[in-house]
Design an enzyme around this catalytic site. Structure first.
Site, PDB file in Angstrom:
ATOM      1  N   CYS A 115       0.842  -1.191   0.000  1.00  0.00           N
ATOM      2  CA  CYS A 115       0.000   0.000   0.000  1.00  0.00           C
ATOM      3  C   CYS A 115       0.875   1.238   0.000  1.00  0.00           C
ATOM      4  CB  CYS A 115      -0.900  -0.005   1.225  1.00  0.00           C
ATOM      5  SG  CYS A 115      -1.926   1.468   1.339  1.00  0.00           S
ATOM      6  N   ASN A 144       2.011  -7.904   0.017  1.00  0.00           N
ATOM      7  CA  ASN A 144       0.782  -8.655   0.250  1.00  0.00           C
ATOM      8  C   ASN A 144       1.095 -10.061   0.745  1.00  0.00           C
ATOM      9  OD1 ASN A 144      -1.247  -6.740  -0.653  1.00  0.00           O
ATOM     10  ND2 ASN A 144      -0.287  -6.952  -2.650  1.00  0.00           N
TER      11      ASN A 144
END
Length: 112
Positions: A34, A43
């Site tokens: 992010c 992730n």
């Protein structure tokens, strides 16, 4: 369940599946992150989720191709390897069915 910074996401994902969640998100090699969260490393690695859940369609061969594809992708992008399952497959004894026979073999573009 032991949760650490390194393996919390795969464990949380697996717990969600066990609780009945029908779809989860993961990324090959754990790539992504992010841009709005400083220090967000990436992730949940797809390899970790699949190795832990071991769906019926996941064979040793398809897992090996997935690990090699993740290696190639993260290497090409200059990103660190984040998958613990992939690391284990590379370091396991050759006799273990989930271990990679040749950790430097090229990834074949065959469907998983």
């Amino acid at each position: 369940m032991l949760l650490t910074v390194v393996n919390a996401s795969p464990h949380a994902t697996i717990s969600a599946v066990e609780a009945g969640v029908g779809a989860v998100d993961a990324a090959l090699g754990g790539l992504g992150g992010c841009p709005f969260a400083p220090g967000a490393s990436g992730n949940t690695p797809l390899e970790d989720v699949l190795y832990a859940l071991r769906p019926a369609w996941l064979t040793h061969e398809s897992f090996h191709r997935l690990v090699r594809a993740g290696q190639e992708l993260t290497s090409a992008l200059g990103e660190p390897a984040r998958s613990r399952a992939a690391e284990g497959a590379r370091r396991s004894p050759a006799g273990h069915p989930w271990a990679l026979g040749d950790p430097v073999a090229a990834c074949s573009p065959v469907a998983l």
